[in-house]
Design an enzyme around this catalytic site. Structure first.
Site, PDB file in Angstrom:
ATOM      1  N   GLU A   1       0.868  -1.196   0.000  1.00  0.00           N
ATOM      2  CA  GLU A   1       0.000   0.000   0.000  1.00  0.00           C
ATOM      3  C   GLU A   1       0.904   1.245   0.000  1.00  0.00           C
ATOM      4  OE1 GLU A   1      -1.568   0.682   3.966  1.00  0.00           O
ATOM      5  OE2 GLU A   1      -3.389   1.616   3.173  1.00  0.00           O
TER       6      GLU A   1
ATOM      7  N   LYS B   1      -9.476   1.894  -1.829  1.00  0.00           N
ATOM      8  CA  LYS B   1      -9.669   1.281  -0.503  1.00  0.00           C
ATOM      9  C   LYS B   1     -11.021   1.642   0.096  1.00  0.00           C
ATOM     10  CE  LYS B   1      -7.061   1.011   3.910  1.00  0.00           C
ATOM     11  NZ  LYS B   1      -5.801   1.481   4.544  1.00  0.00           N
TER      12      LYS B   1
HETATM   13  N1  CDV Z   1      -2.962   1.277   6.564  1.00  0.00           N
HETATM   14  C1  CDV Z   1      -3.835   0.621   7.341  1.00  0.00           C
HETATM   15  O1  CDV Z   1      -4.972   0.416   6.962  1.00  0.00           O
HETATM   16  N2  CDV Z   1      -3.360   0.221   8.553  1.00  0.00           N
HETATM   17  C2  CDV Z   1      -4.187  -0.427   9.537  1.00  0.00           C
HETATM   18  C3  CDV Z   1      -3.729  -0.088  10.918  1.00  0.00           C
HETATM   19  C4  CDV Z   1      -3.785   1.348  11.174  1.00  0.00           C
HETATM   20  C5  CDV Z   1      -4.570  -0.807  11.942  1.00  0.00           C
HETATM   21  C6  CDV Z   1      -4.191  -1.931   9.405  1.00  0.00           C
HETATM   22  O2  CDV Z   1      -5.281  -2.504   9.427  1.00  0.00           O
HETATM   23  O3  CDV Z   1      -3.132  -2.545   9.361  1.00  0.00           O
END
Ligand code: CDV
Length: 312
Positions: free
Chosen positions: A48, A124
């Site tokens: 990501e 997303k």
């Molecule tokens: N980039 C993300 O979506 N990170 C989240 C963290 C913040 C919990 C994840 O689900 O890994």
């Protein structure tokens, strides 16, 4: 019978500093694609927001400053050097980046690309964190301020005789993600992630961050008879410590290959696509055993305590 296999790579990235020039990052990504191709991979998954730091960890008030982290002309310009390498090595890749549309909408996006151009795009859906700064938190998580909720569904695209689905980071913790992909026949879910070791408002789960990362992806793979390729941005990035654990996971739920560092690392495995077919026939045969007509609308089943109040 003509067995369908594909050699895939999860490309884990170590930290990318906020000030890193884009061309340096691209050089790194191109070199890693060549390493993956040298190991036989024809399909690679980057993390990501692979072109920049995970900038939602910082409050950036100035819109022009913020927009420096976004791509306006994807895939032309932004990832052209990776596309050239992909064409040369006959590789298809999936990559995460921040997208600004011509209308100025912002998304946390992943695209599937080969040497000829973009094949599919996903924005997303499950955005964690907040729109506003949380001054007491040890690091920020401002995805709700920097991105709109994705509006392209969960696309599934045929690549190299495989049905490939996309999801991004926090999506991997929600069973709906994998189920929506599996119902469309996805055989591989590509999931790039940036996951801090620490959860600012719930330190009791910090010791479980690695476990819950793999738990989510392994359960998603098994319960939906699909391969999952998870690619992390890892290591201490501008003071925020992120897990690695990039992994390739089979429809059995087993991890068949995984990263051992928190740096740039290429994880390669051969993927037997027909394993999905066997599991879908004999274990999770949705048509024969699922009973969606009995599930009713999910909203009708909701506990009235929702939303559980957050402590701030
Ligand atoms: N980039 C993300 O979506 N990170 C989240 C963290 C913040 C919990 C994840 O689900 O890994």
């Amino acid at each position: 019978m003509n067995q369908r296999t594909l050699t895939a790579a999860a490309i884990q990235l170590g930290p990318i500093p906020l000030s890193a020039p884009r061309n340096e990052v691209l050089d790194r990504l191109v070199a890693l694609l060549h390493t993956a191709a040298d190991a036989g991979a024809t399909f690679v998954v980057y993390p990501e927001l692979a072109l920049t730091s995970f900038f939602p960890h910082w409050r950036i008030d100035d819109r022009n400053e913020l927009l420096q982290f976004y791509e306006t002309d994807f895939p032309h310009g932004s990832v052209a050097p990776i596309m050239r390498a992909a064409a040369q090595r006959a590789v298809t890749f999936e990559i995460g980046y921040a997208e600004v549309t011509p209308e100025g909408q912002l998304f946390n996006t992943a695209s599937l690309v080969d040497g000829t151009g973009e094949l599919a795009r996903y924005r997303k859906v499950h955005l964690p964190g907040f729109a506003d700064e949380q001054p007491e938190a040890q690091h920020q998580l401002l995805e709700k301020g920097y991105f709109g909720v994705g509006n392209l569904g969960f696309p599934v695209t045929e690549v190299q005789r495989a049905r490939v689905g996309m999801a991004i980071c926090n999506d991997r913790r929600w069973p709906e993600t994998y189920r929506l992909l599996a119902l469309q026949g996805a055989e591989i879910a590509c999931i790039g992630y940036n996951t801090p070791v620490a959860t600012p408002h719930l330190p009791e789960i910090d010791r479980l961050t690695h476990f819950q990362n793999h738990l989510s992806m392994q359960a998603g793979a098994y319960q939906n008879s699909m391969w999952v390729i998870g690619a992390a941005k890892a290591g201490v990035e501008e003071g925020v410590d992120q897990i690695g654990g990039s992994a390739i996971i089979a429809p059995s739920g087993e991890i068949v290959a995984q990263a051992h560092s928190v740096e740039d690392e290429v994880v390669v495995a051969e993927i037997d696509l027909d394993m999905c077919t066997r599991y879908r026939a004999e274990v999770f045969n949705f048509l024969h055993h699922r009973r969606p007509e009995l599930y009713g609308p999910i909203s009708a089943a909701m506990d009235p305590a929702w939303p559980y109040p957050m402590a701030r």
